[in-house]
Scaffold this motif. Structure first.
Motif, PDB file in Angstrom:
ATOM      1  N   VAL A  91     -90.476 -38.537  26.254  1.00 16.04           N
ATOM      2  CA  VAL A  91     -89.968 -37.241  25.788  1.00 16.04           C
ATOM      3  C   VAL A  91     -88.560 -37.074  26.337  1.00 16.04           C
ATOM      4  N   LEU A  92     -87.620 -36.857  25.422  1.00 17.39           N
ATOM      5  CA  LEU A  92     -86.216 -36.690  25.788  1.00 17.39           C
ATOM      6  C   LEU A  92     -85.744 -35.339  25.284  1.00 17.39           C
ATOM      7  N   LEU A  93     -85.235 -34.497  26.184  1.00 18.30           N
ATOM      8  CA  LEU A  93     -84.707 -33.187  25.823  1.00 18.30           C
ATOM      9  C   LEU A  93     -83.209 -33.307  25.601  1.00 18.30           C
ATOM     10  N   THR A  94     -82.750 -32.891  24.420  1.00 19.78           N
ATOM     11  CA  THR A  94     -81.324 -33.044  24.094  1.00 19.78           C
ATOM     12  C   THR A  94     -80.608 -31.719  23.879  1.00 19.78           C
ATOM     13  N   TRP A  95     -81.289 -30.583  24.111  1.00 21.23           N
ATOM     14  CA  TRP A  95     -80.655 -29.273  23.985  1.00 21.23           C
ATOM     15  C   TRP A  95     -80.030 -29.106  22.597  1.00 21.23           C
ATOM     16  N   PHE A  96     -78.982 -28.294  22.494  1.00 21.94           N
ATOM     17  CA  PHE A  96     -78.108 -28.294  21.316  1.00 21.94           C
ATOM     18  C   PHE A  96     -76.924 -29.174  21.694  1.00 21.94           C
ATOM     19  N   PRO A  97     -76.859 -30.403  21.158  1.00 22.68           N
ATOM     20  CA  PRO A  97     -75.987 -31.424  21.754  1.00 22.68           C
ATOM     21  C   PRO A  97     -74.556 -31.470  21.256  1.00 22.68           C
ATOM     22  N   GLY A  98     -74.118 -30.523  20.419  1.00 25.13           N
ATOM     23  CA  GLY A  98     -72.736 -30.533  19.983  1.00 25.13           C
ATOM     24  C   GLY A  98     -72.481 -31.541  18.875  1.00 25.13           C
ATOM     25  N   GLU A  99     -71.203 -31.617  18.489  1.00 22.42           N
ATOM     26  CA  GLU A  99     -70.816 -32.385  17.300  1.00 22.42           C
ATOM     27  C   GLU A  99     -71.095 -33.874  17.412  1.00 22.42           C
ATOM     28  N   GLU A 100     -71.097 -34.432  18.632  1.00 22.60           N
ATOM     29  CA  GLU A 100     -71.328 -35.865  18.819  1.00 22.60           C
ATOM     30  C   GLU A 100     -72.746 -36.170  19.284  1.00 22.60           C
ATOM     31  N   GLY A 101     -73.661 -35.231  19.019  1.00 17.76           N
ATOM     32  CA  GLY A 101     -75.025 -35.384  19.502  1.00 17.76           C
ATOM     33  C   GLY A 101     -75.700 -36.660  19.050  1.00 17.76           C
ATOM     34  N   GLY A 102     -75.530 -37.039  17.792  1.00 11.57           N
ATOM     35  CA  GLY A 102     -76.182 -38.244  17.289  1.00 11.57           C
ATOM     36  C   GLY A 102     -75.644 -39.512  17.911  1.00 11.57           C
ATOM     37  N   THR A 103     -74.346 -39.552  18.163  1.00 13.34           N
ATOM     38  CA  THR A 103     -73.758 -40.710  18.821  1.00 13.34           C
ATOM     39  C   THR A 103     -74.255 -40.819  20.252  1.00 13.34           C
ATOM     40  N   ALA A 104     -74.282 -39.672  20.955  1.00 13.07           N
ATOM     41  CA  ALA A 104     -74.776 -39.661  22.328  1.00 13.07           C
ATOM     42  C   ALA A 104     -76.245 -40.058  22.388  1.00 13.07           C
TER      43      ALA A 104
END
Length: 812
Positions: A622-635
């Motif tokens: 389980v990975l929590l990613t919050w609201f990750p911003g514009e580069e969320g998918g890359t991160a």
């Protein structure tokens, strides 16, 4: 504590310039300067060389004075994500970038950061605040403020104070003990004033102990300005100021927005009537002029910052903050991903939710979804996508497949202006109108264009907003009526629910004409001119069982299943609190079904605040990613593939609502009593003897750590840790202070310090943490002062509040 910075020759010169400018102003001009001239600015005064002061919302980006996707902004991860990095230096870098963005957009004052506490996970704006812990909040907030102001841009630390929920936020009276105020809710503001010297603060809508915050003499004049030495501007939250005399006596400098406020002409008349001393007006004007001098718009004064920081790459920083904020709370060997095929599942994997709803919204020029990020990072053909379940149970702003423009007409129907509309949202505040359009001439706005569906079937269209609307789809007028607010909220047009108004059978790839016309009428209770409405849409809804079955088939055929679950704007947003902590739609059913089909299932939780995870023991990670911003998918791709480890630690406790100690966010008869006192967050979980799902401070990486030693010398604690894993990594060493003699009036333990350290495989490293005096103090309500509590304490070092690895005992 003295909060204001030491006086330098430059400070003295600015103060002299301020006093000289002040002496040239008459009463009417001074009063006008303290009132917004529109939604975002104060008036210019050329006679003293004063430019117009421009403000803009944050905190994850700088929107500028135009609330539109036509003027894009860098979108950083949510404040909960920034706090999850446990890295004040990274927060400072985020602030530096936002100052750069503000200067690019001509903004002098950023309306951020939000440092209210996570009193309850039901708080609707939870994602916009940092943490449940005042010390962590103060450290992250100080770094953020230092970064923004290093770029010559002011911050307004908000919302002062106890603005911790959204229900009846305009009128609620929060009843809070003086001790809880001092030890919890005021503490982050105090730390930021002391350590970062903010140039501004924003007072909240709510009342505290019977007095509305824009008139709170005790909290503003006696504590903020008096005890702490704050010398910046005090601006109201938008529409919060209610009384001319009450506000000026309560220490409010600026009433926003304009042009209709309790200041301006009303303030000048109050002075002439003898109800307000002109010296009070001078004090407020002095604060405004000092701010103007600091940000460089008072010609006779040198700005506070003359050498700007080096430029920052916004995309790269957004990506770094995101991956360092991700919190790995469970990993049974599934991460990093092993070579092989991946079934990527979830509507939020394709249409990413990268920021929360409300005034924190900005419009990035691009968004990298999890599908985009993983497809680019993994070998071609190795990712198969399935929707599985859609969390959007309501209509959303028209976006994918829509090509729209706004047409403005006067009362006769003549076109007076047009504007490109990147999506279905129209939000024009103040003078933010298309070229050639004025509020006096504007009668209707038509949002019109084409929609090309990506799916065949029944599409639902609707309206978000208040007033008269006409909705036409493919030549058929489906709605022509007045849409009224669901409740008496002056911001209902902004935060109200979307309403379905039409259904049309459409074919994928075949465009149709769409049109939504709105008759512009200023809502009651809004003291500014605003045009706000939206065309909303929902794709054909397939049977949940059918979608889940497709996802199960994809998962069974893949080596790894990655399921992205998410909240929506109707779950986490400004304007309302949450009813529960459940994931919307059928996402829990989806995860259970996928996990049953593929034991190597990874769940990515795309939520800014805690949600319940009833299936957590059935999945591999389980990975929590919050609201990750514009580069969320890359991160996300960076972390899942193991290019980087997930660096985050929980800034707040996660647990089921049924076990959560503090859940009351709705007032009774106008009052919300903070009966829990100083026991919120992990303090309350400890007191109640309850075990959360994941404790405060928890977070796994891709390596292991051994705590070898701890020693103390005065107030300096040194903790030696060793990386016993096979990869380099970063550890957040957390220090908790616990009285050896339990006291039911005090928490069992509390965070007193932390430090991040890095080491390679087999290496040891020393974390050095300074214990603040405040860690051993309580607020004594009898003496009305801080009291240093002598005695024996355990200094506990570890990986979370529940995973304390090594301890020493000291006497203070």
């Amino acid at each position: 504590m003295a909060g204001s910075p030491s006086t330098t020759p430059a400070d003295q010169a600015r103060d002299a310039a301020v006093e000289a400018a002040l002496r040239k102003l008459d009463l009417d001009t001074k009063s006008r300067l303290l009132a917004g001239q529109d939604a975002w600015t104060l008036p210019a005064l050329p006679e003293i060389g004063l430019g117009s002061l421009v403000m803009s919302d944050g905190p994850i980006g700088v929107r500028g004075v135009r609330w539109t996707a036509e003027d894009p902004s860098v979108a950083l991860p949510s404040p909960t994500a920034l706090a999850a990095t446990w890295d004040p230096a990274l927060a400072r870098r985020a602030g530096t970038l936002l100052a750069q963005e503000a200067r690019r957009k001509g903004v002098h004052v950023l309306l951020a950061p939000t440092v209210n506490l996570h009193r309850s996970p039901l708080g609707g704006r939870h994602f916009e605040a940092y943490s449940e812990d005042p010390y962590l909040t103060g450290r992250i907030g100080s770094g953020y403020v230092q970064g923004v102001q290093s770029g010559g841009v002011a911050t307004t630390v908000k919302h002062f104070v106890a603005n911790d929920a959204e229900t009846d936020r305009f009128t609620v009276d929060n009843v809070v003990s003086e001790r809880a105020l001092r030890e919890l809710y005021l503490a982050p503001f105090e730390a930021i004033v002391e350590n970062a010297h903010p140039w501004g603060i924003m007072t909240a809508y709510n009342s505290v102990n019977g007095t509305t915050m824009t008139e709170h003499h005790h909290l503003v004049n006696e504590i903020l300005r008096g005890e702490w030495g704050f010398d910046g501007i005090n601006v109201s939250d938008w529409t919060a100021a209610r009384s001319t005399t009450g506000a000026v006596e309560g220490g409010l400098d600026v009433a926003m927005p304009g042009p209709r406020t309790v200041y301006g002409e009303a303030l000048a008349q109050a002075v002439r009537d003898g109800r307000v001393d002109e010296a009070k007006v001078d004090d407020a004007v002095r604060n405004v002029l000092r701010l103007a001098a600091r940000v460089g718009i008072l010609d006779s004064a040198a700005p506070a910052v003359t050498e700007l920081p080096a430029p920052v790459d916004g995309n790269e920083l957004a990506r770094e903050i995101a991956r360092r904020s991700f919190v790995l709370v469970r990993n049974q060997g599934a991460l990093p991903l092993k070579p092989g095929t991946v079934a990527l599942i979830g509507a939020a994997a394709r249409d990413a939710r990268v920021l929360g709803g409300g005034s924190a919204t900005v419009f990035p020029d691009h968004v990298v979804s999890p599908l985009d990020g993983l497809t680019a990072a993994l070998p071609e053909g190795s990712v198969r996508y399935a929707v599985g379940a859609d969390p959007n149970t309501e209509l959303a702003i028209a976006d994918k497949g829509f090509e729209l423009r706004a047409i403005c007409r006067d009362a006769s129907g003549e076109i007076i202006g047009t504007a490109f509309a990147p999506n279905g949202q129209i939000q024009w505040l103040g003078n933010d109108l298309p070229e050639g359009v004025t509020h006096d001439t504007l009668h209707t706005v038509e949002l019109t264009g084409t929609f090309t569906p990506r799916e065949t079937g029944p599409h639902i269209f609707g309206v978000k907003g208040v007033g008269a609307f006409t909705l036409t789809i493919d030549g058929t007028t489906s709605y022509d009526d007045i849409q009224r607010p669901a409740k008496d909220d002056p911001f209902g047009a902004f935060f109200g629910a979307p309403v379905p108004r039409a259904q049309a059978e459409l074919t994928a790839g075949e465009p149709v004409e769409v049109s939504l016309t709105h008759v512009v009428d200023l809502p009651e209770g809004i003291p500014m001119k605003v045009v706000s409405f939206a065309l909303v849409h929902q794709e054909p809804q397939r049977a949940p069982d059918e979608l889940i079955a497709e996802a199960v088939e994809a998962a069974r055929a893949a080596d790894t299943a990655v399921v992205v679950v998410a909240t929506t704007e109707r779950v986490e947003s400004e304007g309302f609190d949450r009813a529960d902590l459940k994931l919307p739609g059928h996402q829990d059913d989806l995860v259970r079904a996928v996990a049953a089909a593929n034991p190597n299932t990874v769940v990515v939780v795309n939520a800014g605040s805690p949600v319940e995870l009833p299936w957590r023991d059935q999945v591999a990670a389980v990975l929590l990613t919050w609201f990750p911003g514009e580069e969320g998918g890359t991160a996300l791709a960076d972390v899942l593939t193991g290019t980087y480890e997930p660096g985050g630690r929980l800034p707040t406790t996660w647990g089921p609502l049924a076990d959560t100690p503090v859940t009351q966010v709705a007032p009774t008869d106008g009052e919300l009593s903070y009966t829990e006192g100083v026991f919120i967050g992990y303090r309350a979980w400890d007191k109640e003897g309850r075990t959360p799902t994941y404790p405060f401070g928890h977070g796994l990486g891709y390596t292991d750590w051994t705590y070898e030693s701890i020693e103390i010398d005065g107030t300096t604690v040194k903790v030696r840790v060793r990386n016993t894993g096979e990869r380099p990594g970063r550890e957040v060493v957390q220090l908790y202070v616990a009285p050896t003699e339990p006291d039911p009036e005090r928490p069992a333990r509390w965070l007193a310090g932390f430090a991040g350290v890095e080491a390679g495989p087999g290496e040891s490293v020393e974390a050095v943490v300074e214990l603040p005096r405040r860690a051993f103090e309580i607020w004594d309500e009898l003496s009305n002062s801080w009291s240093f509590v002598k005695g024996s304490y355990e200094i506990q070092a570890g990986r979370s509040i529940a995973d304390r690895r090594i301890t020493l005992t000291t006497t203070v």
